[in-house]
Design a protein around this motif. Structure first.
Motif, PDB file in Angstrom:
ATOM      1  N   ALA A 186       0.844  -1.193   0.000  1.00  0.00           N
ATOM      2  CA  ALA A 186       0.000   0.000   0.000  1.00  0.00           C
ATOM      3  C   ALA A 186       0.885   1.250   0.000  1.00  0.00           C
ATOM      4  O   ALA A 186       2.081   1.182   0.272  1.00  0.00           O
ATOM      5  CB  ALA A 186      -0.903   0.027   1.227  1.00  0.00           C
ATOM      6  N   VAL A 187       0.273   2.376  -0.298  1.00  0.00           N
ATOM      7  CA  VAL A 187       0.935   3.671  -0.228  1.00  0.00           C
ATOM      8  C   VAL A 187       0.319   4.413   0.949  1.00  0.00           C
ATOM      9  O   VAL A 187      -0.901   4.491   1.068  1.00  0.00           O
ATOM     10  CB  VAL A 187       0.747   4.475  -1.521  1.00  0.00           C
ATOM     11  CG1 VAL A 187       1.420   5.836  -1.419  1.00  0.00           C
ATOM     12  CG2 VAL A 187       1.272   3.715  -2.720  1.00  0.00           C
ATOM     13  N   GLU A 188       1.169   4.945   1.814  1.00  0.00           N
ATOM     14  CA  GLU A 188       0.693   5.739   2.955  1.00  0.00           C
ATOM     15  C   GLU A 188       1.162   7.174   2.786  1.00  0.00           C
ATOM     16  O   GLU A 188       2.300   7.422   2.393  1.00  0.00           O
ATOM     17  CB  GLU A 188       1.203   5.154   4.263  1.00  0.00           C
ATOM     18  CG  GLU A 188       0.637   3.787   4.555  1.00  0.00           C
ATOM     19  CD  GLU A 188       1.026   3.240   5.912  1.00  0.00           C
ATOM     20  OE1 GLU A 188       0.278   2.397   6.413  1.00  0.00           O
ATOM     21  OE2 GLU A 188       2.064   3.656   6.477  1.00  0.00           O
TER      22      GLU A 188
ATOM     23  N   HIS B 294       0.256  11.602  13.090  1.00  0.00           N
ATOM     24  CA  HIS B 294      -0.603  10.522  13.591  1.00  0.00           C
ATOM     25  C   HIS B 294      -1.768  10.227  12.638  1.00  0.00           C
ATOM     26  O   HIS B 294      -2.420   9.204  12.768  1.00  0.00           O
ATOM     27  CB  HIS B 294      -1.129  10.868  14.983  1.00  0.00           C
ATOM     28  CG  HIS B 294      -1.984  12.098  15.009  1.00  0.00           C
ATOM     29  ND1 HIS B 294      -1.459  13.369  14.945  1.00  0.00           N
ATOM     30  CD2 HIS B 294      -3.322  12.242  15.085  1.00  0.00           C
ATOM     31  CE1 HIS B 294      -2.444  14.248  14.982  1.00  0.00           C
ATOM     32  NE2 HIS B 294      -3.587  13.588  15.060  1.00  0.00           N
ATOM     33  N   LEU B 295      -2.031  11.117  11.677  1.00  0.00           N
ATOM     34  CA  LEU B 295      -3.098  10.901  10.692  1.00  0.00           C
ATOM     35  C   LEU B 295      -2.477  10.385   9.397  1.00  0.00           C
ATOM     36  O   LEU B 295      -1.668  11.072   8.775  1.00  0.00           O
ATOM     37  CB  LEU B 295      -3.837  12.209  10.409  1.00  0.00           C
ATOM     38  CG  LEU B 295      -4.554  12.834  11.594  1.00  0.00           C
ATOM     39  CD1 LEU B 295      -5.111  14.196  11.214  1.00  0.00           C
ATOM     40  CD2 LEU B 295      -5.659  11.931  12.075  1.00  0.00           C
ATOM     41  N   VAL B 296      -2.843   9.183   9.003  1.00  0.00           N
ATOM     42  CA  VAL B 296      -2.250   8.559   7.825  1.00  0.00           C
ATOM     43  C   VAL B 296      -3.354   8.124   6.863  1.00  0.00           C
ATOM     44  O   VAL B 296      -4.317   7.470   7.267  1.00  0.00           O
ATOM     45  CB  VAL B 296      -1.394   7.340   8.223  1.00  0.00           C
ATOM     46  CG1 VAL B 296      -0.842   6.641   6.997  1.00  0.00           C
ATOM     47  CG2 VAL B 296      -0.258   7.763   9.153  1.00  0.00           C
ATOM     48  N   LEU B 297      -3.211   8.495   5.601  1.00  0.00           N
ATOM     49  CA  LEU B 297      -4.101   8.048   4.543  1.00  0.00           C
ATOM     50  C   LEU B 297      -3.439   6.855   3.875  1.00  0.00           C
ATOM     51  O   LEU B 297      -2.283   6.932   3.461  1.00  0.00           O
ATOM     52  CB  LEU B 297      -4.315   9.162   3.519  1.00  0.00           C
ATOM     53  CG  LEU B 297      -5.069   8.778   2.253  1.00  0.00           C
ATOM     54  CD1 LEU B 297      -6.519   8.460   2.586  1.00  0.00           C
ATOM     55  CD2 LEU B 297      -4.972   9.879   1.231  1.00  0.00           C
ATOM     56  N   ARG B 298      -4.154   5.752   3.788  1.00  0.00           N
ATOM     57  CA  ARG B 298      -3.615   4.538   3.174  1.00  0.00           C
ATOM     58  C   ARG B 298      -4.435   4.216   1.935  1.00  0.00           C
ATOM     59  O   ARG B 298      -5.664   4.180   1.977  1.00  0.00           O
ATOM     60  CB  ARG B 298      -3.666   3.388   4.170  1.00  0.00           C
ATOM     61  CG  ARG B 298      -2.986   2.154   3.656  1.00  0.00           C
ATOM     62  CD  ARG B 298      -2.937   1.087   4.724  1.00  0.00           C
ATOM     63  NE  ARG B 298      -2.108   0.015   4.223  1.00  0.00           N
ATOM     64  CZ  ARG B 298      -1.424  -0.795   4.967  1.00  0.00           C
ATOM     65  NH1 ARG B 298      -1.464  -0.690   6.269  1.00  0.00           N
ATOM     66  NH2 ARG B 298      -0.697  -1.736   4.428  1.00  0.00           N
TER      67      ARG B 298
ATOM     68  N   ILE C  47      -2.538   1.997  -7.493  1.00  0.00           N
ATOM     69  CA  ILE C  47      -3.401   2.289  -8.643  1.00  0.00           C
ATOM     70  C   ILE C  47      -4.349   3.442  -8.343  1.00  0.00           C
ATOM     71  O   ILE C  47      -4.530   4.349  -9.156  1.00  0.00           O
ATOM     72  CB  ILE C  47      -4.176   1.026  -9.069  1.00  0.00           C
ATOM     73  CG1 ILE C  47      -3.201  -0.011  -9.635  1.00  0.00           C
ATOM     74  CG2 ILE C  47      -5.269   1.355 -10.081  1.00  0.00           C
ATOM     75  CD1 ILE C  47      -3.806  -1.361  -9.908  1.00  0.00           C
ATOM     76  N   ALA C  48      -4.944   3.438  -7.154  1.00  0.00           N
ATOM     77  CA  ALA C  48      -5.859   4.515  -6.781  1.00  0.00           C
ATOM     78  C   ALA C  48      -5.120   5.848  -6.652  1.00  0.00           C
ATOM     79  O   ALA C  48      -5.634   6.889  -7.074  1.00  0.00           O
ATOM     80  CB  ALA C  48      -6.569   4.181  -5.478  1.00  0.00           C
ATOM     81  N   LEU C  49      -3.917   5.825  -6.100  1.00  0.00           N
ATOM     82  CA  LEU C  49      -3.131   7.061  -5.973  1.00  0.00           C
ATOM     83  C   LEU C  49      -2.756   7.593  -7.350  1.00  0.00           C
ATOM     84  O   LEU C  49      -2.856   8.791  -7.600  1.00  0.00           O
ATOM     85  CB  LEU C  49      -1.880   6.827  -5.129  1.00  0.00           C
ATOM     86  CG  LEU C  49      -0.977   8.045  -4.963  1.00  0.00           C
ATOM     87  CD1 LEU C  49      -1.718   9.206  -4.301  1.00  0.00           C
ATOM     88  CD2 LEU C  49       0.273   7.682  -4.169  1.00  0.00           C
ATOM     89  N   ALA C  50      -2.353   6.711  -8.255  1.00  0.00           N
ATOM     90  CA  ALA C  50      -2.001   7.134  -9.611  1.00  0.00           C
ATOM     91  C   ALA C  50      -3.206   7.771 -10.311  1.00  0.00           C
ATOM     92  O   ALA C  50      -3.069   8.802 -10.976  1.00  0.00           O
ATOM     93  CB  ALA C  50      -1.481   5.950 -10.416  1.00  0.00           C
ATOM     94  N   ALA C  51      -4.386   7.184 -10.150  1.00  0.00           N
ATOM     95  CA  ALA C  51      -5.597   7.740 -10.757  1.00  0.00           C
ATOM     96  C   ALA C  51      -5.919   9.107 -10.167  1.00  0.00           C
ATOM     97  O   ALA C  51      -6.301  10.038 -10.892  1.00  0.00           O
ATOM     98  CB  ALA C  51      -6.771   6.780 -10.560  1.00  0.00           C
TER      99      ALA C  51
END
Length: 63
Positions: free
Chosen positions: A27-29, A37-41, A45-49
């Motif tokens: 995954a990409v975080e 302390h706040l992390v989006l995971r 593929i979703a990040l590239a889009a």
């Protein structure tokens, strides 16, 4: 390949108010350095889009 160390853009310089990214378990975080302390995971593929949509201006009407 996993990179458990957070990385920030070289454009950030010594500034601590930046976005940091790492890969972990496939995954990409993403986090903001001053709110670590706040992390989006997400998936690569979703990040590239999402990044493609940003570059294409698909979210400009929200500005």
């Amino acid at each position: 390949m996993d990179s458990p160390v957070w990385q920030k853009s070289s454009y950030s310089g010594a500034n601590n108010a930046c976005v940091e990214v790492r890969t972990l378990s496939g995954a990409v975080e993403i986090r903001e350095s001053d709110e670590g302390h706040l992390v989006l995971r997400t998936t690569p593929i979703a990040l590239a889009a999402f990044l493609h949509a940003l570059k294409a201006g698909e979210f400009d009407h929200h500005a």
